[in-house]
Design a protein around this motif. Sequence first.
Motif, PDB file in Angstrom:
ATOM      1  N   GLU A   1      79.748  29.922  48.117  1.00 14.48           N
ATOM      2  CA  GLU A   1      79.458  31.320  47.837  1.00 14.48           C
ATOM      3  C   GLU A   1      78.861  31.396  46.433  1.00 14.48           C
ATOM      4  N   VAL A   2      77.874  32.258  46.286  1.00 13.90           N
ATOM      5  CA  VAL A   2      77.260  32.474  44.983  1.00 13.90           C
ATOM      6  C   VAL A   2      77.061  33.972  44.789  1.00 13.90           C
ATOM      7  N   ASP A   3      77.362  34.429  43.593  1.00 15.61           N
ATOM      8  CA  ASP A   3      77.174  35.829  43.228  1.00 15.61           C
ATOM      9  C   ASP A   3      75.729  35.998  42.766  1.00 15.61           C
ATOM     10  N   GLU A   4      74.945  36.735  43.540  1.00 15.51           N
ATOM     11  CA  GLU A   4      73.527  36.904  43.213  1.00 15.51           C
ATOM     12  C   GLU A   4      73.324  37.597  41.869  1.00 15.51           C
ATOM     13  N   ASN A   5      74.259  38.420  41.441  1.00 17.24           N
ATOM     14  CA  ASN A   5      74.151  39.069  40.136  1.00 17.24           C
ATOM     15  C   ASN A   5      74.218  38.050  39.006  1.00 17.24           C
ATOM     16  N   GLN A   6      75.034  37.023  39.172  1.00 12.68           N
ATOM     17  CA  GLN A   6      75.128  35.972  38.154  1.00 12.68           C
ATOM     18  C   GLN A   6      73.862  35.115  38.118  1.00 12.68           C
ATOM     19  N   MET A   7      73.191  34.994  39.262  1.00 11.48           N
ATOM     20  CA  MET A   7      71.949  34.223  39.299  1.00 11.48           C
ATOM     21  C   MET A   7      70.900  34.834  38.372  1.00 11.48           C
ATOM     22  N   SER A   8      70.927  36.148  38.221  1.00  9.37           N
ATOM     23  CA  SER A   8      69.919  36.812  37.390  1.00  9.37           C
ATOM     24  C   SER A   8      70.047  36.459  35.912  1.00  9.37           C
ATOM     25  N   GLU A   9      71.161  35.856  35.527  1.00  8.66           N
ATOM     26  CA  GLU A   9      71.365  35.436  34.143  1.00  8.66           C
ATOM     27  C   GLU A   9      70.688  34.092  33.848  1.00  8.66           C
ATOM     28  N   LEU A  10      70.196  33.431  34.882  1.00  3.19           N
ATOM     29  CA  LEU A  10      69.570  32.119  34.732  1.00  3.19           C
ATOM     30  C   LEU A  10      68.062  32.213  34.948  1.00  3.19           C
ATOM     31  N   GLN A  11      67.376  31.104  34.701  1.00  3.87           N
ATOM     32  CA  GLN A  11      65.937  31.015  34.960  1.00  3.87           C
ATOM     33  C   GLN A  11      65.757  30.772  36.459  1.00  3.87           C
ATOM     34  N   VAL A  12      65.253  31.783  37.164  1.00  4.34           N
ATOM     35  CA  VAL A  12      65.097  31.699  38.614  1.00  4.34           C
ATOM     36  C   VAL A  12      63.631  31.901  38.972  1.00  4.34           C
ATOM     37  N   LEU A  13      63.129  31.025  39.817  1.00  2.00           N
ATOM     38  CA  LEU A  13      61.766  31.137  40.337  1.00  2.00           C
ATOM     39  C   LEU A  13      61.865  31.373  41.834  1.00  2.00           C
ATOM     40  N   ARG A  14      61.142  32.398  42.327  1.00  2.00           N
ATOM     41  CA  ARG A  14      61.167  32.736  43.758  1.00  2.00           C
ATOM     42  C   ARG A  14      59.760  32.675  44.330  1.00  2.00           C
ATOM     43  N   PHE A  15      59.664  32.041  45.473  1.00  2.00           N
ATOM     44  CA  PHE A  15      58.445  32.049  46.278  1.00  2.00           C
ATOM     45  C   PHE A  15      58.806  32.713  47.593  1.00  2.00           C
ATOM     46  N   GLU A  16      58.181  33.836  47.889  1.00  2.00           N
ATOM     47  CA  GLU A  16      58.496  34.567  49.117  1.00  2.00           C
ATOM     48  C   GLU A  16      57.745  34.017  50.326  1.00  2.00           C
ATOM     49  N   ASP A  17      56.682  33.264  50.066  1.00  2.00           N
ATOM     50  CA  ASP A  17      55.806  32.826  51.146  1.00  2.00           C
ATOM     51  C   ASP A  17      55.087  31.567  50.675  1.00  2.00           C
ATOM     52  N   TYR A  18      54.363  30.940  51.584  1.00  2.00           N
ATOM     53  CA  TYR A  18      53.478  29.844  51.214  1.00  2.00           C
ATOM     54  C   TYR A  18      52.319  30.438  50.413  1.00  2.00           C
ATOM     55  N   THR A  19      52.174  30.005  49.195  1.00  2.00           N
ATOM     56  CA  THR A  19      51.087  30.471  48.330  1.00  2.00           C
ATOM     57  C   THR A  19      50.483  29.264  47.620  1.00  2.00           C
ATOM     58  N   GLU A  20      49.368  29.475  46.966  1.00  2.00           N
ATOM     59  CA  GLU A  20      48.764  28.397  46.185  1.00  2.00           C
ATOM     60  C   GLU A  20      49.705  27.970  45.064  1.00  2.00           C
ATOM     61  N   ASP A  21      50.366  28.931  44.419  1.00  2.69           N
ATOM     62  CA  ASP A  21      51.322  28.574  43.356  1.00  2.69           C
ATOM     63  C   ASP A  21      52.467  27.738  43.907  1.00  2.69           C
ATOM     64  N   TRP A  22      52.965  28.103  45.105  1.00  2.00           N
ATOM     65  CA  TRP A  22      54.028  27.325  45.745  1.00  2.00           C
ATOM     66  C   TRP A  22      53.551  25.897  45.996  1.00  2.00           C
ATOM     67  N   ALA A  23      52.363  25.738  46.554  1.00  2.00           N
ATOM     68  CA  ALA A  23      51.834  24.409  46.871  1.00  2.00           C
ATOM     69  C   ALA A  23      51.684  23.572  45.601  1.00  2.00           C
ATOM     70  N   ARG A  24      51.152  24.168  44.550  1.00  2.00           N
ATOM     71  CA  ARG A  24      51.007  23.433  43.284  1.00  2.00           C
ATOM     72  C   ARG A  24      52.378  23.014  42.734  1.00  2.00           C
ATOM     73  N   PHE A  25      53.352  23.909  42.865  1.00  5.71           N
ATOM     74  CA  PHE A  25      54.701  23.619  42.369  1.00  5.71           C
ATOM     75  C   PHE A  25      55.336  22.470  43.156  1.00  5.71           C
ATOM     76  N   ILE A  26      55.190  22.494  44.486  1.00  4.77           N
ATOM     77  CA  ILE A  26      55.712  21.410  45.333  1.00  4.77           C
ATOM     78  C   ILE A  26      55.071  20.081  44.930  1.00  4.77           C
ATOM     79  N   LEU A  27      53.764  20.065  44.797  1.00  8.92           N
ATOM     80  CA  LEU A  27      53.050  18.831  44.447  1.00  8.92           C
ATOM     81  C   LEU A  27      53.418  18.361  43.054  1.00  8.92           C
TER      82      LEU A  27
END
Length: 157
Positions: A60-86
């Motif tokens: 279990e993780v408290d999503e409110n506590q996650m906001s205190e950290l450096q979080v990167l979200r990709f909602e979909d396949y994007t060019e930025d996502w592909a570059r990040f994976i590579l």
Amino acid sequence: MILYHGTNKEFEEIDLSKSKPNKDFGQGFYLSREYTQAMDMAKTKVEQLESGSPIVLSFEVDENQMSELQVLRFEDYTEDWARFILLNRNNSSSKAAHDYDIVIGPIANDRVGVQLWKYETHSIDLPTLIHNLRNMKGITIQYFFGTNRAIKLLKRL
């Protein structure tokens, strides 16, 4: 939020040093909101390592506590996502390729891996890669916890 981790053996503490490097979002602890995805990963680990049995651990993780950290979200396949994976998959350094505590986004499974390979070998360009990925059935989201600060947010159930 409940997250699941598939593995081939039970463990009590998460040790990031035991995680493999050069994964989608780097060396870290990977989870899913989908129990079946975690079970599929557990079965795959058993097959690959030829040991253990499929186990799904719940956290279990408290999503409110996650906001205190450096979080990167990709909602979909994007060019930025592909570059990040590579960037992460091709990282030859022992240091992480990024400084995010948590990364959330689509998984690069075997079907995705083929498309990434085509891009890396210049068989397709980046817009074609993204087009091909978006036309595959279903996006499976993964959660990467890559720092001890992030791991401390996970409460074992």
